[in-house]
Design an enzyme around this catalytic site. Structure first.
Site, PDB file in Angstrom:
ATOM      1  N   TRP A 101       0.837  -1.335  -0.171  1.00  0.00           N
ATOM      2  CA  TRP A 101      -0.061   0.116  -0.095  1.00  0.00           C
ATOM      3  C   TRP A 101       0.882   1.105  -0.006  1.00  0.00           C
ATOM      4  CZ3 TRP A 101      -4.510  -0.112  -1.847  1.00  0.00           C
ATOM      5  CH2 TRP A 101      -5.371  -1.382  -1.844  1.00  0.00           C
ATOM      6  N   ASP A 176      -1.522   6.652   6.321  1.00  0.00           N
ATOM      7  CA  ASP A 176      -2.646   5.521   5.793  1.00  0.00           C
ATOM      8  C   ASP A 176      -3.070   4.713   6.831  1.00  0.00           C
ATOM      9  OD1 ASP A 176      -4.554   3.645   4.743  1.00  0.00           O
ATOM     10  OD2 ASP A 176      -3.136   3.429   3.100  1.00  0.00           O
ATOM     11  N   LYS A 200     -12.941  -1.611   6.586  1.00  0.00           N
ATOM     12  CA  LYS A 200     -12.246  -2.903   7.452  1.00  0.00           C
ATOM     13  C   LYS A 200     -12.441  -2.885   8.883  1.00  0.00           C
ATOM     14  CE  LYS A 200      -8.322  -2.156   3.996  1.00  0.00           C
ATOM     15  NZ  LYS A 200      -8.348  -3.433   3.494  1.00  0.00           N
TER      16      LYS A 200
END
Length: 369
Positions: A101, A176, A200
């Site tokens: 990511w 993030d 999530k």
């Protein structure tokens, strides 16, 4: 109803109480005659929902008053562009690359920042550890420093955010935190901006959370679309364009669920941190003593949320997954880029789910060791 245990990395399991409440209110929210998906985002009913969700989240995460909470769209991938459009000021930005990511974030920033610098990377070690912050090569005068504080695919987590000032950088830290938001407290004294998809730990896919410090607003590049300009979004209280109303509503129900959680004297996010620590320690403890399974991440960097693990004999992967499905243990296949298995232990996953998975893994090992 005896539901299966869903170990998906996202969209992921939502607390059953939240799903039941949303179902009960589907046709008529609080006597309004409308479901939330039918409401005007500018009507008093939805404004009340949104304001309560923001207030509850600010309380849960202890967000200081000089930070703005924005409800946006596009997920973490879109924020990989929106952040540099707002913060890069067409100058250099630093990236700490610890997995897939943060690597994607770095690649996207190349389109908008004048210079993208890799301050540190864990790639040579297969993204199984976090480079020591003392070794980071931070740029002088960088617009910001970006890291992914929990790598969903590789299972690497920053258990303490870096103190950039102590490392000689006056740049704001951008994190993030998509896959571990609300699983533990955030040290806002070290953060300038945090973003994450809700799918999530906070609710359904479609909602993106941005928490941004006031002094970082108002610096968007001329090419930044108005709907993505943090100053405009903040000034309009996330209502400049039609927000993801259903996502905000369900996330708001999740925030209320989180506020009700208790572990001893701890409540809310502090309680969830205790639970999440216990779940992860239980699972890693079993894997580490096993002769069939292995986790490759260095213990100090192991994620509590996303745990990749591998069978030492990968020819048995399909049999393992089939047996798991038969026992109501779902979504355990690892990401296609790394293979193996992955168990995501988000807030909605109870310890009973972890114990059920370990019991199956032990049974499978006894028959296939």
């Amino acid at each position: 109803m005896n539901r299966p245990y869903n170990f998906s990395a996202g969209p992921a399991a939502i607390p059953e109480e939240v799903l039941q409440r949303a179902a009960a209110e589907m046709l008529d929210w609080h006597g309004s005659g409308m479901g939330v998906m039918e409401m005007s985002h500018r009507g008093k009913e939805f404004i009340a929902i949104c304001e309560q969700a923001e207030a509850d989240l600010r309380e849960l995460l202890a967000v200081p008053s000089h930070f703005h909470i924005l409800f946006m769209q596009g997920g973490g991938l879109a924020e990989n562009a929106i952040v540099p459009l707002n913060l890069s000021r067409a100058a250099a930005v630093d990236f700490v690359v610890t997995g897939s990511w943060s690597a994607k974030s770095r690649k996207e920033a190349l389109k908008y920042a004048a210079e993208v610098h890799t301050a540190a990377s864990g790639e040579d070690g297969g993204f199984t550890s976090i480079p020591d912050p003392a070794s980071w090569q931070l740029s002088r005068g960088a617009s910001y420093v970006h890291l992914c504080s929990n790598e969903t695919i590789h299972g690497v987590e920053f258990h303490e955010l870096p103190d950039l000032a102590a490392l000689g950088s006056d740049a704001p830290l951008v994190i993030d935190f998509s896959s571990h938001v609300a699983s533990r407290p955030v040290d806002w004294s070290r953060v300038g901006l945090a973003f994450g998809g809700a799918q999530k730990n906070l609710g359904p896919a479609g909602l993106t959370l941005v928490v941004v410090r006031d002094d970082l607003l108002g610096h968007a590049l001329p090419a930044c679309p108005s709907a993505f300009d943090y100053r405009i979004v903040a000034d309009n209280k996330s209502m400049f364009n039609t927000p993801p109303t259903w996502g905000i509503y369900v996330a708001g129900l999740t925030f209320q669920w989180l506020k009700r959680q208790r572990e001893g004297d701890a409540t809310g996010v502090a309680a969830m941190e205790l639970r999440n620590r216990a779940k992860a320690e239980r699972f890693y403890g079993y894997v580490d003593q096993s002769q069939l399974y292995v986790n490759k991440v260095a213990p100090p960097a192991r994620s509590r949320m996303n745990i990749p693990f591998f069978l030492r004999d990968e020819s048995r992967n399909d049999a393992f997954l089939a047996g798991a499905r038969e026992r109501g243990l779902l979504q355990l296949k690892g990401h296609k880029s790394v293979g193996g298995m992955r168990a995501s232990l988000y807030n909605a996953m109870p310890m009973a789910g972890v114990e059920a998975l370990i019991a199956y893994m032990r049974e499978f090992e006894q028959h296939h060791a």
